[in-house]
Enzyme design. Structure first.
Site, PDB file in Angstrom:
ATOM      1  CD  GLU A 161       3.942  39.990   8.252  1.00 41.32           C
ATOM      2  OE1 GLU A 161       4.418  40.702   9.155  1.00 41.32           O
ATOM      3  OE2 GLU A 161       2.759  40.040   7.911  1.00 41.32           O
TER       4      GLU A 161
ATOM      5  CE1 TYR B 229       3.002  40.276  14.010  1.00 40.97           C
ATOM      6  CE2 TYR B 229       4.688  40.782  12.374  1.00 40.97           C
ATOM      7  CZ  TYR B 229       3.359  40.726  12.747  1.00 40.97           C
ATOM      8  OH  TYR B 229       2.383  41.098  11.856  1.00 40.97           O
TER       9      TYR B 229
ATOM     10  CG  ASP C 210       2.387  44.282  14.759  1.00 48.67           C
ATOM     11  OD1 ASP C 210       1.342  44.403  15.452  1.00 48.67           O
ATOM     12  OD2 ASP C 210       2.442  44.631  13.567  1.00 48.67           O
TER      13      ASP C 210
END
Length: 282
Positions: free
Chosen positions: A51, A138, A156
């Protein structure tokens, strides 16, 4: 459709509309879903690495670098104990080098908090993850979604684009209202598959479509930017092991004052240390 004010409540969605969206997105995913290396693991640390790497970096660039990173730093302990210079060198080319520093700092915080003799593990709750360095809303939600299949919606830019286009939402819908929409359409028990499907649908089905949805932030040109100079400065310091400020300014082709500003930003990001005129990695 009229635009929404920033304080507007989330639009109401008919159950049939929600069901149709789920069918459409999952059908695309079944036919065109991507086989990405971070989708083959539910290790929270590996999910976090992916991520962080994927923030403002193309998937095609991340794929080989993710595998390399996990091979070199397979655990939180391995990353926490690595010298910052080695970590930055491994990150080199992915951009936004402060992401690597924050990732390492997160590993150090988690390892320091681990009970004696037990492997370090990332927290499994949203409030605990949000307290770690650099984990925004997020990223924290994404770790829980992809590692634990938690019934949370992570929004996102790609998810925003899909939901806004497919549900014909106002383009200036507030983040809170959009989050409420994402929560509403999330299929219980299938959070991991749903988010993977949304990502692939946005990257595939919507690619090339004139959606009219502008990015919330415009990406500025990289070459010649302050970020470009910071990246070059960090590369020089990695190669040289340290430089005096005048030498760094000359190598960058900048005035001493401009080079000092670059160093100040890198210091703030905990990437370098300045002592007098000498600049080294932190």
């Amino acid at each position: 459709m009229t635009t929404a004010s920033r304080g507007e409540a989330a639009p109401r969605l008919h159950p049939a509309t929600v069901a149709a969206l789920r069918r459409r997105v999952f059908a695309w995913y079944e036919r065109h879903g991507r086989d990405l290396p971070w989708r083959r693991t539910t290790d929270p640390y590996a999910v976090l690495v992916s991520e962080v790497m994927l923030q403002q970096t193309q998937v095609s660039r991340v794929v080989p670098r993710f595998a390399r990173w996990i091979a070199r730093y397979p655990t939180l302990e391995a990353l926490a104990g690595a010298p910052l210079g080695d970590v930055l060198a491994e990150w080199s080319g992915l951009g936004y080098n402060n992401r690597a520093e924050r990732l390492r700092r997160t590993a150090q915080v988690v390892v320091a908090a681990a009970p004696g003799g037990r492997p370090a593990e990332l927290p499994a709750t949203l409030p605990e993850l949000r307290r770690l360095p650099g984990l925004g809303p997020y990223t924290a939600r994404a770790v829980l979604v992809f590692a634990h299949n938690a019934d949370l919606a992570a929004v996102d830019a790609n998810v925003r684009r899909v939901l806004t286009h497919e549900l014909e939402l106002p383009h200036d819908l507030s983040p809170a209202a959009l989050q409420a929409v994402a929560d509403r359409v999330l299929p219980a028990g299938r959070s991991r598959d749903w988010h993977n499907a949304l990502m692939d649908y946005g990257a595939g089905a919507l690619t090339g479509r004139a959606t009219g949805i502008r990015a919330l932030r415009r990406q500025t040109p990289f070459e010649g930017s302050r970020r470009w100079h910071r990246s070059r400065a960090l590369r020089l310091l990695l190669d040289q092991g340290g430089m005096d400020l005048d030498g760094l300014a000359a190598a960058l082709g900048l005035r001493a004052e401009a080079a000092a500003e670059i160093v100040a930003v890198l210091e703030k990001d905990r990437l370098v240390r300045r002592r007098g005129s000498r600049v080294t990695l932190a």
